[in-house]
Design an enzyme around this catalytic site. Structure first.
Site, PDB file in Angstrom:
ATOM      1  N   GLU A 171       0.898  -1.278  -0.111  1.00 52.51           N
ATOM      2  CA  GLU A 171      -0.149  -0.320   0.019  1.00 52.51           C
ATOM      3  C   GLU A 171       0.664   0.861  -0.261  1.00 52.51           C
ATOM      4  O   GLU A 171       2.099   1.417   0.962  1.00 52.51           O
ATOM      5  CB  GLU A 171      -0.756   0.035   1.381  1.00 52.51           C
ATOM      6  CG  GLU A 171      -2.517  -0.541   0.553  1.00 52.51           C
ATOM      7  CD  GLU A 171      -2.516  -2.142   0.819  1.00 52.51           C
ATOM      8  OE1 GLU A 171      -1.613  -2.393   1.914  1.00 52.51           O
ATOM      9  OE2 GLU A 171      -3.167  -2.485   0.217  1.00 52.51           O
TER      10      GLU A 171
ATOM     11  N   TYR B  36       7.682   2.311  -8.042  1.00 54.32           N
ATOM     12  CA  TYR B  36       7.048   0.926  -7.801  1.00 54.32           C
ATOM     13  C   TYR B  36       6.813   0.182  -9.845  1.00 54.32           C
ATOM     14  O   TYR B  36       6.934  -0.703  -9.901  1.00 54.32           O
ATOM     15  CB  TYR B  36       5.638   0.596  -7.459  1.00 54.32           C
ATOM     16  CG  TYR B  36       5.892   1.248  -5.791  1.00 54.32           C
ATOM     17  CD1 TYR B  36       7.275   0.592  -4.919  1.00 54.32           C
ATOM     18  CD2 TYR B  36       5.491   1.620  -4.410  1.00 54.32           C
ATOM     19  CE1 TYR B  36       7.894   0.668  -3.883  1.00 54.32           C
ATOM     20  CE2 TYR B  36       5.346   2.005  -3.758  1.00 54.32           C
ATOM     21  CZ  TYR B  36       6.996   1.314  -2.600  1.00 54.32           C
ATOM     22  OH  TYR B  36       6.744   2.347  -1.673  1.00 54.32           O
TER      23      TYR B  36
HETATM   24  C1  LIG Z   1       9.925   5.618  -2.066  1.00 56.75           C
HETATM   25  C2  LIG Z   1      10.831   4.842  -2.315  1.00 56.75           C
HETATM   26  C3  LIG Z   1      11.567   3.645  -1.040  1.00 56.75           C
HETATM   27  C4  LIG Z   1      12.115   5.062  -3.443  1.00 56.75           C
HETATM   28  O1  LIG Z   1      13.658   4.149  -2.534  1.00 56.75           O
HETATM   29  P1  LIG Z   1      15.038   5.540  -3.560  1.00 56.75           P
HETATM   30  O2  LIG Z   1      15.988   4.446  -3.803  1.00 56.75           O
HETATM   31  O3  LIG Z   1      13.981   6.595  -3.730  1.00 56.75           O
HETATM   32  O4  LIG Z   1      14.557   5.068  -5.072  1.00 56.75           O
HETATM   33  P2  LIG Z   1      15.057   4.764  -6.301  1.00 56.75           P
HETATM   34  O5  LIG Z   1      16.525   5.500  -6.494  1.00 56.75           O
HETATM   35  O6  LIG Z   1      14.957   2.923  -6.167  1.00 56.75           O
HETATM   36  O7  LIG Z   1      14.767   5.122  -7.663  1.00 56.75           O
HETATM   37  C5  LIG Z   1      13.394   4.441  -7.827  1.00 56.75           C
HETATM   38  C6  LIG Z   1      12.350   4.994  -8.701  1.00 56.75           C
HETATM   39  O8  LIG Z   1      11.943   6.186  -7.180  1.00 56.75           O
HETATM   40  C7  LIG Z   1      11.385   7.758  -8.091  1.00 56.75           C
HETATM   41  N1  LIG Z   1      12.490   8.391  -7.705  1.00 56.75           N
HETATM   42  C8  LIG Z   1      12.827   7.992  -6.118  1.00 56.75           C
HETATM   43  N2  LIG Z   1      13.270   9.041  -5.444  1.00 56.75           N
HETATM   44  C9  LIG Z   1      13.149  10.451  -6.652  1.00 56.75           C
HETATM   45  C10 LIG Z   1      13.514  11.620  -6.311  1.00 56.75           C
HETATM   46  N3  LIG Z   1      13.707  11.924  -5.514  1.00 56.75           N
HETATM   47  N4  LIG Z   1      12.377  12.611  -7.370  1.00 56.75           N
HETATM   48  C11 LIG Z   1      11.916  11.956  -8.180  1.00 56.75           C
HETATM   49  N5  LIG Z   1      11.552  10.828  -8.630  1.00 56.75           N
HETATM   50  C12 LIG Z   1      12.084  10.066  -7.900  1.00 56.75           C
HETATM   51  C13 LIG Z   1      12.191   7.493 -10.046  1.00 56.75           C
HETATM   52  O9  LIG Z   1      10.737   7.453 -10.313  1.00 56.75           O
HETATM   53  C14 LIG Z   1      13.488   6.568  -9.618  1.00 56.75           C
HETATM   54  O10 LIG Z   1      13.439   6.282 -10.986  1.00 56.75           O
HETATM   55  P3  LIG Z   1      14.847   6.746 -12.203  1.00 56.75           P
HETATM   56  O11 LIG Z   1      16.293   6.302 -10.920  1.00 56.75           O
HETATM   57  O12 LIG Z   1      14.933   5.486 -12.739  1.00 56.75           O
HETATM   58  O13 LIG Z   1      14.297   7.640 -11.804  1.00 56.75           O
HETATM   59  C15 LIG Z   1      12.438   6.420  -1.167  1.00 56.75           C
HETATM   60  O14 LIG Z   1      12.265   6.836  -1.907  1.00 56.75           O
HETATM   61  C16 LIG Z   1      11.932   6.942   0.654  1.00 56.75           C
HETATM   62  O15 LIG Z   1      12.083   6.501   1.207  1.00 56.75           O
HETATM   63  N6  LIG Z   1      10.798   7.894   0.397  1.00 56.75           N
HETATM   64  C17 LIG Z   1      10.028   7.849   1.371  1.00 56.75           C
HETATM   65  C18 LIG Z   1       9.598   7.162   2.555  1.00 56.75           C
HETATM   66  C19 LIG Z   1       8.128   6.726   1.422  1.00 56.75           C
HETATM   67  O16 LIG Z   1       8.085   6.284   0.635  1.00 56.75           O
HETATM   68  N7  LIG Z   1       8.321   5.038   1.128  1.00 56.75           N
HETATM   69  C20 LIG Z   1       7.351   4.684   0.346  1.00 56.75           C
HETATM   70  C21 LIG Z   1       5.668   3.943   1.863  1.00 56.75           C
HETATM   71  S1  LIG Z   1       5.249   3.177   0.829  1.00 56.75           S
END
Ligand SMILES: CC(C)(COP(=O)(O)OP(=O)(O)OC[C@H]1O[C@@H](n2cnc3c(N)ncnc32)[C@H](O)[C@@H]1OP(=O)(O)O)[C@@H](O)C(=O)NCCC(=O)NCCS
Length: 183
Positions: free
Chosen positions: A136, A148
């Site tokens: 979710e 995702y």
């Molecule tokens: C969502 C989250 C888990 C993704 O992990 P991450 O290590 O930052 O993401 P990744 O580097 O693997 O990126 C995957 C894709 O996410 C998107 N993305 C990640 N960070 C981003 C940013 N700061 N701005 C825009 N897009 C972003 C991009 O589409 C990226 O693909 P790309 O590298 O081809 O551009 C992380 O950003 C996070 O912890 N966010 C805050 C908490 C949260 O939202 N948790 C999820 C709850 S369901």
């Protein structure tokens, strides 16, 4: 046999959630991956505060409770030296691997660490013959939804007020591992 008795004698499903700690370089960072335990609790709560502007959607009790479920849950933490970079948790049932929680520390986001953690849980789902991986995500969290989707998850159903304290809807997303979804 009465249903409740037959349920009682049903074998408890066994999951292969074995995990050996390892080091992997991602985006030029040498990161240590390990199973989470109670000694990581303070770091987990601090990371949540950094990610969610002071809030801890999962409190100490929730984390501790989840970390006890060794039989069907797997929680992993990632460290850069002594700094907690991120974590992921998932719970497994016979058909489904459900990602319960994931967060990457703000200064480490967008370096593919989150994608790698989710991919690991997808592998555990495959290893355990799950049909789907689900999660979710807040309807307003478009960054996470995009991350995702890039891993193959599809939007499924909207759960009204899933994040009930803030009255925010949750989007249930599903990755189909067998090509036929839920049975
Ligand atoms: C969502 C989250 C888990 C993704 O992990 P991450 O290590 O930052 O993401 P990744 O580097 O693997 O990126 C995957 C894709 O996410 C998107 N993305 C990640 N960070 C981003 C940013 N700061 N701005 C825009 N897009 C972003 C991009 O589409 C990226 O693909 P790309 O590298 O081809 O551009 C992380 O950003 C996070 O912890 N966010 C805050 C908490 C949260 O939202 N948790 C999820 C709850 S369901």
């Amino acid at each position: 046999m009465l249903k409740k008795f037959s349920d009682f004698f049903k074998p408890v499903p066994q999951f292969d959630l074995s995990f050996e700690p390892f080091v992997k370089v991602i985006s030029h960072l040498s990161l240590q991956f390990m199973k989470a335990n109670d000694s990581h609790l303070e770091d987990l709560l601090n990371l949540e505060r950094r990610v969610y502007r002071g809030r801890t959607p999962w409190d100490r009790f929730s984390f501790r409770n989840e970390l006890k479920k060794h039989h069907n849950s797997l929680y992993l933490v990632v460290y850069d030296g002594s700094q907690l970079v991120g974590f992921i948790g998932a719970r497994f049932s016979e058909q489904e691997g459900h990602i319960t929680n994931i967060a990457i520390s703000p200064e480490y986001q967008h370096r593919k660490i989150g994608s790698f953690l989710v991919s690991m849980m997808i592998d555990y789902g495959r290893r355990n013959n799950c049909t789907v991986i689900t999660l979710e995500v807040r309807m307003d969290n478009l960054v996470a939804q995009t991350a995702y989707k890039k891993l193959g998850f599809k939007p499924n159903i909207v759960r009204k007020n899933y994040y009930y304290t803030e009255k925010v809807d949750g989007l249930n997303m599903v990755l189909d591992l067998k090509g036929d979804g839920f049975k």
